[in-house]
Write a protein that holds these residues in place. Structure first.
Motif, PDB file in Angstrom:
ATOM      1  N   ALA A 169       0.829  -1.202   0.000  1.00 52.97           N
ATOM      2  CA  ALA A 169       0.000   0.000   0.000  1.00 52.97           C
ATOM      3  C   ALA A 169       0.855   1.239   0.000  1.00 52.97           C
ATOM      4  O   ALA A 169       1.962   1.265   0.542  1.00 52.97           O
ATOM      5  N   THR A 172      -1.615   6.835  -2.059  1.00 50.76           N
ATOM      6  CA  THR A 172      -2.583   7.028  -3.143  1.00 50.76           C
ATOM      7  C   THR A 172      -3.619   5.915  -3.201  1.00 50.76           C
ATOM      8  O   THR A 172      -4.717   6.116  -3.711  1.00 50.76           O
ATOM      9  N   SER A 173      -3.297   4.741  -2.673  1.00 45.47           N
ATOM     10  CA  SER A 173      -4.229   3.608  -2.736  1.00 45.47           C
ATOM     11  C   SER A 173      -5.121   3.514  -1.507  1.00 45.47           C
ATOM     12  O   SER A 173      -6.014   2.667  -1.467  1.00 45.47           O
ATOM     13  N   GLN A 296      -3.958  -9.191   0.567  1.00 41.29           N
ATOM     14  CA  GLN A 296      -3.776  -8.086  -0.375  1.00 41.29           C
ATOM     15  C   GLN A 296      -2.343  -8.008  -0.877  1.00 41.29           C
ATOM     16  O   GLN A 296      -2.102  -7.648  -2.036  1.00 41.29           O
ATOM     17  N   VAL A 323      -7.993  -0.056   1.169  1.00 41.25           N
ATOM     18  CA  VAL A 323      -6.845  -0.061   0.262  1.00 41.25           C
ATOM     19  C   VAL A 323      -7.325  -0.678  -1.036  1.00 41.25           C
ATOM     20  O   VAL A 323      -7.814  -1.819  -1.053  1.00 41.25           O
ATOM     21  N   PRO A 325      -7.030  -1.539  -5.394  1.00 39.93           N
ATOM     22  CA  PRO A 325      -6.151  -1.734  -6.548  1.00 39.93           C
ATOM     23  C   PRO A 325      -6.049  -0.457  -7.375  1.00 39.93           C
ATOM     24  O   PRO A 325      -7.018   0.298  -7.492  1.00 39.93           O
ATOM     25  N   ALA A 326      -4.894  -0.236  -7.962  1.00 36.88           N
ATOM     26  CA  ALA A 326      -4.655   1.013  -8.693  1.00 36.88           C
ATOM     27  C   ALA A 326      -5.661   1.215  -9.819  1.00 36.88           C
ATOM     28  O   ALA A 326      -6.100   2.344 -10.077  1.00 36.88           O
ATOM     29  N   LEU A 329      -9.023   3.071  -8.698  1.00 36.72           N
ATOM     30  CA  LEU A 329      -9.038   4.318  -7.930  1.00 36.72           C
ATOM     31  C   LEU A 329      -9.986   5.344  -8.533  1.00 36.72           C
ATOM     32  O   LEU A 329     -10.740   6.008  -7.812  1.00 36.72           O
TER      33      LEU A 329
END
Length: 469
Positions: A169, A172-173, A296, A323, A325-326, A329
């Protein structure tokens, strides 16, 4: 009504128009305000000099009006104190209690799951964190908060989850939310926006999680749990492309997802182009060895991670994290345009609480306390309820107590409540009828000295529930 010197009725509208002498009109206006409740019993009327100035009349007019109402019993005047209202409108007498079953006694012992030790909330340290935040917050910290959370807490949480939970992590996540349910609703809305219409949940499991997923527009599919956790083979037979799973400590069965099932679940997510939503429930409390790292970290592109301080500090704080996944987002932000993060000052207080090491110290003390309490509960159950069979990993804040099949657990819970003991039936966490009678016993919010008396009440409550109907 609270009586205080600050309770002056300055804003009370007095209609003093009409015919007649001014002091009579003022007395009539005050009397009307008292009768219709605008001036409540105990309220202080303005000092005569101040009211005379507001009305543009002599002080004599006000003192005459006050004197008239004192004589009538509407006001009470004492030397050296404010003149106060001493009358209130007649109210309806209280309705007699409806005939029927007598009210239940208050709950004396709490063996229901879902709460930490509220007596042990670190009040002084939390107050220190709040004071530190109030003194150090800059003016732009008080602006409209970012729906994803304050950057300081997001950074702190990312570092904490990497260090303590083995997560992959960064700031940003991480999204700051009000708890696991809030985080799950946000996640399911984002998945729905990306075309996923079905989600699987563990059975048995928290009904609140099923309701959260359904509220986001997803079709919910219960998947059974065995001694190794979620049965992934059964999951593969559903149309779901997302699944909510308690890998570290499943509620309510208390199982831990086995290493083989973890790997199988990640492979499933890749094969169906789906996602695992990991509820990190009770993960901080493992008593036989160190807590298992989060799933994760195995595949951060396929696994969402949900966490909260509700089971470690208090649900009253309303602080949790997600948290993501990119690749999701943007969907998380656009699918939840009205999502509101918890209050910024509370977020900053939690960040300070973690950064200064107070959270880790609190968890260490809590683990020792809960390990001892769990052992005491199991020993007491073995002595007092020998027909019961405890189950579940040495972790978390609850145990599952299996009972003979002819036990009516519903009546047991009701009988216990009548005696002042709060219990939970395993059926409350099932999506439908299932074999096996069991109670879910929480030991987070009960004192060690209360456990013997609570278990004794449980034993007595089992007697009238001997036959299941």
């Amino acid at each position: 009504m609270t009586v205080s010197q600050t309770n002056f009725a300055w804003a009370t509208l007095l209609e003093v128009g009409g015919r007649g002498r001014l002091h009579d009109r003022l007395a009539r206006a005050l009397r009307a305000a008292i009768r219709d409740g605008r001036l409540a019993e105990g309220a202080a009327v303005p000092p005569s000099r101040a009211l005379a100035e507001d009305l543009g009349c002599s002080r004599w007019v006000v003192t005459e009006a006050y004197g008239q109402l004192v004589a009538e019993g509407y006001l009470t005047a004492r030397v050296g104190s404010a003149t106060r209202v001493s009358w209130s409108p007649v109210t309806e007498p209280p309705r007699p209690r409806a005939q029927g079953a007598p009210p239940r006694p208050p709950i004396r012992y709490d063996l229901a799951p879902g709460l930490p030790d509220l007596r042990a909330f670190p009040r002084r340290r939390w107050a220190d964190a709040v004071r530190a935040v109030i003194g150090s917050a800059v003016h732009y910290d008080l602006d409209i908060p970012d729906p994803a959370g304050h950057p300081a807490l997001r950074t702190t949480l990312a570092e904490y989850l990497r260090r303590s939970r083995g997560a992959d992590a960064d700031a940003t996540s991480v999204f700051v939310c009000a708890g696991v349910t809030d985080g799950l609703v946000r996640t399911c809305r984002a998945l729905h926006a990306q075309g996923i219409g079905d989600v699987a949940v563990e059975h048995p499991g928290w009904p609140r999680l099923r309701a959260a997923a359904a509220s986001a527009g997803l079709r919910v599919h219960p998947v059974p749990v065995d001694h190794d956790g979620l049965q992934v083979d059964d999951l593969a037979r559903t149309p779901a492309r997302a699944v909510v799973v308690g890998a570290a400590h499943q509620f309510p069965t208390g199982t831990v997802l086995s290493p083989a099932r973890r790997a199988q679940l990640v492979r499933w997510a890749r094969e169906v182009d789906g996602f695992v939503i990991e509820d990190d429930y009770d993960a901080e409390f493992r008593y036989d060895h160190h807590p298992v790292a989060v799933m994760q970290g195995m595949d951060p592109g396929r696994v969402f991670l949900l966490g909260t301080v509700s089971k470690t500090l208090s649900p009253a704080l309303g602080l949790g994290w997600l948290v993501a996944p990119a690749a999701t987002l943007t969907a998380l932000r656009t699918a939840n345009p009205v999502a509101v993060a918890p209050p910024v000052l509370d977020q900053l207080a939690l960040s300070t609480f973690i950064d200064r090491g107070w959270y880790d110290a609190h968890l260490r003390a809590a683990r020792r306390r809960f390990r001892t309490r769990r052992d005491l509960l199991l020993d007491t159950l073995a002595a007092e309820v020998p027909q019961g069979r405890p189950a579940g990993t040495a972790a978390g804040l609850h145990v599952l107590l299996h009972l003979p099949e002819d036990t009516d657990t519903r009546r047991t819970v009701q009988a216990a409540a009548s005696a002042g003991l709060r219990l939970a039936d395993l059926d409350d966490y099932r999506a439908g009828e299932s074999p096996g009678r069991a109670l879910v016993l929480g030991y987070g919010n009960i004192g060690d000295t209360e456990i013997p008396a609570a278990v004794a009440l449980l034993r007595h409550s089992l007697r009238p529930a001997a036959t299941r109907r």
